[in-house]
Motif scaffolding. Sequence first.
Motif, PDB file in Angstrom:
ATOM      1  N   ARG A 171      10.656  20.896 -12.502  1.00  0.00           N
ATOM      2  CA  ARG A 171      11.505  19.523 -12.989  1.00  0.00           C
ATOM      3  C   ARG A 171      11.112  20.225 -14.040  1.00  0.00           C
ATOM      4  NH1 ARG A 171      12.942  15.998 -10.053  1.00  0.00           N
ATOM      5  NH2 ARG A 171      12.340  13.955  -9.767  1.00  0.00           N
ATOM      6  N   THR A 172      10.835  20.672 -14.663  1.00  0.00           N
ATOM      7  CA  THR A 172      11.073  21.766 -16.063  1.00  0.00           C
ATOM      8  C   THR A 172      11.913  22.829 -16.170  1.00  0.00           C
ATOM      9  OG1 THR A 172       8.307  22.137 -16.278  1.00  0.00           O
ATOM     10  CG2 THR A 172      10.049  23.635 -17.511  1.00  0.00           C
ATOM     11  N   VAL A 173      12.751  23.345 -15.603  1.00  0.00           N
ATOM     12  CA  VAL A 173      13.239  24.119 -15.389  1.00  0.00           C
ATOM     13  C   VAL A 173      14.951  23.241 -14.849  1.00  0.00           C
ATOM     14  CG1 VAL A 173      12.511  26.685 -14.600  1.00  0.00           C
ATOM     15  CG2 VAL A 173      13.730  25.632 -13.508  1.00  0.00           C
ATOM     16  N   GLY A 174      15.209  21.982 -14.236  1.00  0.00           N
ATOM     17  CA  GLY A 174      16.207  21.588 -14.927  1.00  0.00           C
ATOM     18  C   GLY A 174      16.234  20.605 -13.473  1.00  0.00           C
ATOM     19  N   ILE A 175      15.812  20.783 -12.175  1.00  0.00           N
ATOM     20  CA  ILE A 175      15.691  20.197 -11.023  1.00  0.00           C
ATOM     21  C   ILE A 175      15.225  18.562 -10.795  1.00  0.00           C
ATOM     22  CG2 ILE A 175      14.777  19.635  -8.643  1.00  0.00           C
ATOM     23  CD1 ILE A 175      16.086  22.275  -8.931  1.00  0.00           C
ATOM     24  N   GLU A 207      20.884  16.801 -23.923  1.00  0.00           N
ATOM     25  CA  GLU A 207      20.193  18.286 -24.940  1.00  0.00           C
ATOM     26  C   GLU A 207      21.056  19.147 -23.896  1.00  0.00           C
ATOM     27  OE1 GLU A 207      20.203  14.334 -27.312  1.00  0.00           O
ATOM     28  OE2 GLU A 207      19.519  14.662 -24.774  1.00  0.00           O
ATOM     29  N   PHE A 208      20.317  19.376 -22.157  1.00  0.00           N
ATOM     30  CA  PHE A 208      20.691  19.870 -21.350  1.00  0.00           C
ATOM     31  C   PHE A 208      21.692  20.680 -20.914  1.00  0.00           C
ATOM     32  CE2 PHE A 208      19.785  20.515 -16.862  1.00  0.00           C
ATOM     33  CZ  PHE A 208      19.347  21.893 -16.912  1.00  0.00           C
ATOM     34  N   LEU A 209      21.904  19.505 -21.056  1.00  0.00           N
ATOM     35  CA  LEU A 209      23.664  19.713 -20.007  1.00  0.00           C
ATOM     36  C   LEU A 209      24.791  20.515 -21.237  1.00  0.00           C
ATOM     37  CD1 LEU A 209      23.902  16.323 -17.844  1.00  0.00           C
ATOM     38  CD2 LEU A 209      23.669  18.772 -17.474  1.00  0.00           C
ATOM     39  N   LYS A 210      24.285  20.308 -22.513  1.00  0.00           N
ATOM     40  CA  LYS A 210      25.630  21.092 -23.061  1.00  0.00           C
ATOM     41  C   LYS A 210      25.079  22.172 -23.525  1.00  0.00           C
ATOM     42  CE  LYS A 210      26.002  16.979 -26.591  1.00  0.00           C
ATOM     43  NZ  LYS A 210      26.281  15.945 -27.379  1.00  0.00           N
ATOM     44  N   ILE A 254      16.546  31.285 -18.326  1.00  0.00           N
ATOM     45  CA  ILE A 254      15.645  30.192 -18.098  1.00  0.00           C
ATOM     46  C   ILE A 254      15.410  30.155 -19.825  1.00  0.00           C
ATOM     47  CG2 ILE A 254      13.872  29.026 -18.290  1.00  0.00           C
ATOM     48  CD1 ILE A 254      13.607  30.719 -15.094  1.00  0.00           C
ATOM     49  N   GLU A 255      15.219  31.365 -20.604  1.00  0.00           N
ATOM     50  CA  GLU A 255      14.512  31.609 -21.612  1.00  0.00           C
ATOM     51  C   GLU A 255      15.483  30.453 -22.617  1.00  0.00           C
ATOM     52  OE1 GLU A 255      13.362  34.243 -25.249  1.00  0.00           O
ATOM     53  OE2 GLU A 255      13.528  34.927 -22.864  1.00  0.00           O
ATOM     54  N   ALA A 256      16.971  31.253 -22.453  1.00  0.00           N
ATOM     55  CA  ALA A 256      17.838  31.243 -23.738  1.00  0.00           C
ATOM     56  C   ALA A 256      18.101  29.133 -23.327  1.00  0.00           C
ATOM     57  CB  ALA A 256      18.790  31.245 -22.730  1.00  0.00           C
ATOM     58  N   VAL A 257      18.039  28.406 -21.782  1.00  0.00           N
ATOM     59  CA  VAL A 257      18.402  26.896 -22.308  1.00  0.00           C
ATOM     60  C   VAL A 257      16.772  26.447 -22.363  1.00  0.00           C
ATOM     61  CG1 VAL A 257      18.825  25.306 -20.177  1.00  0.00           C
ATOM     62  CG2 VAL A 257      19.758  27.762 -19.796  1.00  0.00           C
ATOM     63  N   PHE A 258      16.120  26.506 -22.045  1.00  0.00           N
ATOM     64  CA  PHE A 258      14.709  26.368 -22.635  1.00  0.00           C
ATOM     65  C   PHE A 258      13.770  26.920 -23.313  1.00  0.00           C
ATOM     66  CE2 PHE A 258      15.783  24.540 -18.252  1.00  0.00           C
ATOM     67  CZ  PHE A 258      15.629  23.368 -18.227  1.00  0.00           C
ATOM     68  N   PRO A 259      13.782  26.572 -24.824  1.00  0.00           N
ATOM     69  CA  PRO A 259      13.411  27.094 -26.021  1.00  0.00           C
ATOM     70  C   PRO A 259      11.546  27.717 -25.402  1.00  0.00           C
ATOM     71  CG  PRO A 259      14.662  25.912 -26.870  1.00  0.00           C
ATOM     72  CD  PRO A 259      14.223  25.488 -25.580  1.00  0.00           C
ATOM     73  N   LEU A 310       2.810  26.068 -22.064  1.00  0.00           N
ATOM     74  CA  LEU A 310       4.426  26.318 -22.549  1.00  0.00           C
ATOM     75  C   LEU A 310       3.747  24.574 -23.143  1.00  0.00           C
ATOM     76  CD1 LEU A 310       6.604  24.830 -19.470  1.00  0.00           C
ATOM     77  CD2 LEU A 310       6.434  26.510 -21.054  1.00  0.00           C
ATOM     78  N   TYR A 311       4.498  24.637 -24.047  1.00  0.00           N
ATOM     79  CA  TYR A 311       3.690  24.144 -25.571  1.00  0.00           C
ATOM     80  C   TYR A 311       3.780  22.345 -24.938  1.00  0.00           C
ATOM     81  CZ  TYR A 311       4.567  21.223 -30.014  1.00  0.00           C
ATOM     82  OH  TYR A 311       4.009  19.792 -31.109  1.00  0.00           O
TER      83      TYR A 311
END
Length: 765
Positions: free
Chosen positions: A417-421, A428-431, A589-594, A611-612
Amino acid sequence: MKNSNKNVGISSYHNPAGGLDALTAAAKAMHDQKIIIRDIISLFKINQPKGFDCPGCAWPDSHPTSSFEFCENGIKAVSWEATSKRATPEFFAKNTIKELWQWSSFRLENEGRLTHPMKYDIVTDTYKKITWEKAIFEIASKLNQYSNPDSVEFYASGRTSNEAAFLWQLFAREYGTNNFPDCSNMCHEPTSVGLPPSIGVGKGTITLEDFNHCDLVICIGHNPGTNHPRMLGTLRQVSKRGAIILAINPLKERGLESFASPKHPIEMLSLNYTLLASKYYKIRIGGDAALLKGIMKCLISMHDQSVNTGKANVINEKFINQHTKGFKELKTDLEKTSWKTLEDISGLKYKDIEEITHIYAASKRTIICYGMGITQHRNGTYNIQQIVNLLLLGGNIGKKGAGICPLRGHSNVQGNRTVGITEKPSKEFLKKLETIFKFKPPYKHGHGVVDAIKSMITGQSKALLCLGGNLAEAMSDQLLTFQAIRKLDLVVHIATKLNRSHLVLGKDNYLLPVLGRTEIDIQASGEQKITVEDSMSMVHSSQGVLKQASTWLKSEPAVIASLAKTTLLNTKINWDQMVNNYNVIRNFIEAVFPAFKDFNTRIQTAGGFCLYNSAANRIWLTPSGKANFIVMPNANLEELSILTKDNLLLTTIRSHDQYNTTIYGLNDRYRGISGRRDILFISWEEAKKQGVYAGDKVNIIALDSKGARTVRRMDNLIIVIYNMIAGCVATYYPEANIMISLEDYDKVSKTPAYKSIPIVMEKCK
């Protein structure tokens, strides 16, 4: 009344969870799977910094540098994957699909690891060997025939790594769909959708360290001895230092009562054990929200009485005023809720609810743990929000030793879930995807599991691609689910072992065999690591140590990349670059999810990184900017009251030789069952009421929402008298999934109501 049982394989079990019996069962699992000495030694690489993450549950590692970070069921999971048994092309040539359909689920998986890519041949009714190149080309060609990308469903299993999951969602979204029916749709989706409106994040708020500081742990709707056994070590420590553990569950479960730790030889060899739950409350199936509302009603009443007499606060008014919204509405609702309603639905008397309330009020730091006994109900989302409400009343979120602890199932279901499933991605994620990968992803929300099956039934969905898992067997209303999948043009399974879903055939069917987590993964840049996220948001690496089961196997990322670059003729993505070195995937993954900042660096640390979590820091990412009390309308409770009034309620449970749909054996040691699964557990009181005795054979028939009998039924189940609440019965998942209508689900999360099925029982003639 006769309550003993003379049937073969049914007895009583009196030992604690764990202990010598656990070691014996683990040794038997390795023997049965023909694990060789070299691979037995590799067990000491389970959950180690330079080893592999257990492919079983998502409980976090307590001591990353310890040499003993596995449990009985972890050994079963590893043995199941590292088995010397093989399901070869020769095996498939000898066994038609019609013949294999008659096999039990246990026997299918017990045949061993898949060794070659296979394609179904309708003429011989068998799977036949096919080359990787041909299989990938044919699948890609079929995918390119669909003018509407939403014709394809991309299913994902919770065992899949972060790296594979990220590539899977990237492939599907560049293809043009957000159709991600996922295993979490069937288990903890109420957590994912229920927590954000309450606290702003869809995950638990604690770390393992918090158990060292809590005064009270409430375990509600879960069975740690079977579903997350390493938790028993944590509960043992909680009990040893004098903190209180309360267990709330319809059945008495040994893993909530007592534990003999295999990590402490003196305790085990001296036949001593640690008592876990200080109090055990048997709640009626589906009565969790009623109990939680009762505790809150009692707690607020105690507070008002205390304040009115000049005594100390019982609830945390300072926290409520500073950090929350909606308390007034919650209090009004609770005042309108009658004690009779709460008692009738919960199955507990006022004195029990009052006792729990006093224990909670006395605790300064409380953790509430829950599992699918909370989520898999018609009101699963509301159930979770009532847990949050109770914690908020005591200021028990966002401080050391307190918080909410959802017990996720498979070892990376939370990470996926965290990485987009997700079928409901944020804008924001899609952008971010569009900016980084230079393609325009679809913004229309896609299908979860229930909607995917419905779309197959109507003919809108044409293809199903499964990244692991056993969707057809795990899903509710199996007969309807099987029919839906059989209408498809294309069914593809990326898998390690044969299971029931692989026999539910569409027009064209492929089995693509992949490496397991225990195996060495070598790509162009050398040996690779993958990562997973546990139930408490800890992300750490995993690196296989075993030789692969077949030279024909590919890694999941490699298979996904091959499918993607062959299907997406004008792809914007360099798939080869990512598969050649998984560090590149993690960089993306890092680039998409800070939150994954310095991903590749931080996974080098033993134990990984956390993770924060904003809610754990009392930062509430909700529209109100506060943590929200969310009222469960009494109309919802009244629906439950009607449901439970005159009918038996059936709940599905896992055996001790089982993980999700994977059945390692036919024993359920803690409940006294061996060599069989045709069991219906029932209390002595309810058996007497129903006029049945231990050992009788019965049929159970599912009822619809109006109380009428349906065609969904299970026959010839053997009555086992068990310590559980009256008005309820239990039998094994996934066999009982046939009893659940496709329309019977939580209306917010659409998670099927596996845990509360109204039934009638009839004695076999």
